[in-house]
Design an enzyme around this catalytic site. Sequence first.
Site, PDB file in Angstrom:
ATOM      1  N   CYS A  91       0.827  -1.217   0.000  1.00 34.40           N
ATOM      2  CA  CYS A  91       0.000   0.000   0.000  1.00 34.40           C
ATOM      3  C   CYS A  91       0.853   1.255   0.000  1.00 34.40           C
ATOM      4  O   CYS A  91       0.521   2.262  -0.628  1.00 34.40           O
ATOM      5  CB  CYS A  91      -0.948  -0.008   1.190  1.00 34.40           C
ATOM      6  SG  CYS A  91      -0.113   0.105   2.796  1.00 34.40           S
ATOM      7  N   HIS A 385      -2.118   0.857   7.284  1.00 30.63           N
ATOM      8  CA  HIS A 385      -2.434   0.927   5.864  1.00 30.63           C
ATOM      9  C   HIS A 385      -2.269   2.354   5.361  1.00 30.63           C
ATOM     10  O   HIS A 385      -2.752   3.302   5.984  1.00 30.63           O
ATOM     11  CB  HIS A 385      -3.883   0.462   5.637  1.00 30.63           C
ATOM     12  CG  HIS A 385      -4.298   0.386   4.207  1.00 30.63           C
ATOM     13  ND1 HIS A 385      -3.626  -0.376   3.272  1.00 30.63           N
ATOM     14  CD2 HIS A 385      -5.315   0.982   3.523  1.00 30.63           C
ATOM     15  CE1 HIS A 385      -4.216  -0.257   2.089  1.00 30.63           C
ATOM     16  NE2 HIS A 385      -5.239   0.569   2.218  1.00 30.63           N
ATOM     17  N   ASN A 407      -7.974   4.751  -2.222  1.00 23.41           N
ATOM     18  CA  ASN A 407      -7.442   3.508  -1.683  1.00 23.41           C
ATOM     19  C   ASN A 407      -6.804   2.704  -2.813  1.00 23.41           C
ATOM     20  O   ASN A 407      -6.882   3.088  -3.988  1.00 23.41           O
ATOM     21  CB  ASN A 407      -8.555   2.714  -0.997  1.00 23.41           C
ATOM     22  CG  ASN A 407      -8.034   1.731   0.022  1.00 23.41           C
ATOM     23  OD1 ASN A 407      -6.832   1.556   0.180  1.00 23.41           O
ATOM     24  ND2 ASN A 407      -8.936   1.070   0.721  1.00 23.41           N
TER      25      ASN A 407
END
Length: 466
Positions: A91, A385, A407
């Site tokens: 991520c 994250h 995202n």
Amino acid sequence: MRTTLLLTLMLGLTTSITAQNKNGGISEKMLRDIQQEQKAEGAERALMNALAGNSIDDLSRNHSKAGALDTYFSVETKKQSITDQQQSGRCWMFSGMNVLRGDYQRRTDSLSVSFSQAYLFFWDQLEKANLMLQGVIDTGNKPIDDQRVQFFFHYPISDGGTFCGIADLADKYGLVPSEVMPETTASDNTSRTRQLIASKLREYGLQLRDMVQKGKKDGALEKAKTRMLSQIYHMLQFTIGQPVEKFTYAFRNSKGQAIGEPKEYTPLSFYKEVVGKPLNGTFIMAMNDPRREYYKTYEVEYDRHTYDGHNWKYVNLPMDDIEQMAIAALKDGRKLYSSYDVAKFLDRKRGYADLENFDYGSLFGTTFGMKKADRIATFDSGSTHAMTLTAVDLDSKGKARKWKVENSWGGSWGQQGCLIMTDEWFREFMFRLVVPNEYVPEKIMKAFQSQPVMVMPEDPLFQLDE
């Protein structure tokens, strides 16, 4: 002889039983007291039955908050395509590259680009392997149970990271377009390759420790490490592919139309064209850690992607300061790398994070009362994250009401690939923000440039974004 052995075994067993029955265990009286507190009638029994066949989140969902979402944002950066990290812990790389391609689109106004995560991931894994092996050499004369030695063998390699890794790796190896080096099954699904490389690194680490303890010279250690890294390179080449050295590429506009004639690039020349300058030195990393003194800078030893790169360094700030910098950058059209404890109170179906999404306390007849500092200190919460901060909705006084991030879980997730979060949630579960220098007030920049306090990577908050 046999009788003596039997008596010895019985004595050892008696001693063991006595030790296990010392004060502090669950006694019969304590167990009776615990059981007397339980209720299994009426609503309690109905809840027990409901929990047996339903998820906790479904039963604790606050339906007064389940209506249509307000998707208006008073400040929003340009939209760009949503990425998907698949079954990997990258991520940090996806968010960092989202920032870079957003900056490029902002500068050119019409051109768009996407970067190859597979290309930079190859170098990330090789560099982390070298960091582990050199760390083992550096600590080779310490006992195997030393905390730092244990750190290298416990975490020989990972696919997590922070924006500092983007800066060090891209400055060193450059970038390439996604079309030039596409994803592979192994780069999309990293666990098996990571496990195999980790096992090999532990084996190599023991060999290097043995060489250090036998007094081998630096040249011999360097030669052995080079041979070991050659094997790691071989494994990465088979799973991720050979890194591109030269390629031909034509930039495209937002409609996908090529602009101009294709040109030949190296990864470093392409990086220079799309980013324009080295990333290191152009940003600060801000952290909100209420356990520690604010306006102080901290540096995490050995928390870096390359051995010769930069440790993760951050300035600890109150949320008010972090929000003000974020708002200033967003108003100027800048997307920002940010990280969160994303799973807390997250409605995955709607892509919405709100402290009132779920009422776990009422379901279990209790409260969950720890503050942010307590949650961090006890490993209950921490950065897990990274996502790309893209929008904020401000009230009439300029205060944030809600935020939006891009995202990297695909375009069909949440709000067309994005996550909306209330400001209350943002303040509780946002931890890191990377801010370009031009949006950093003088007081904060001065604090960031001060002599950092060195901290250890075992700290609850210094986990990598995945």
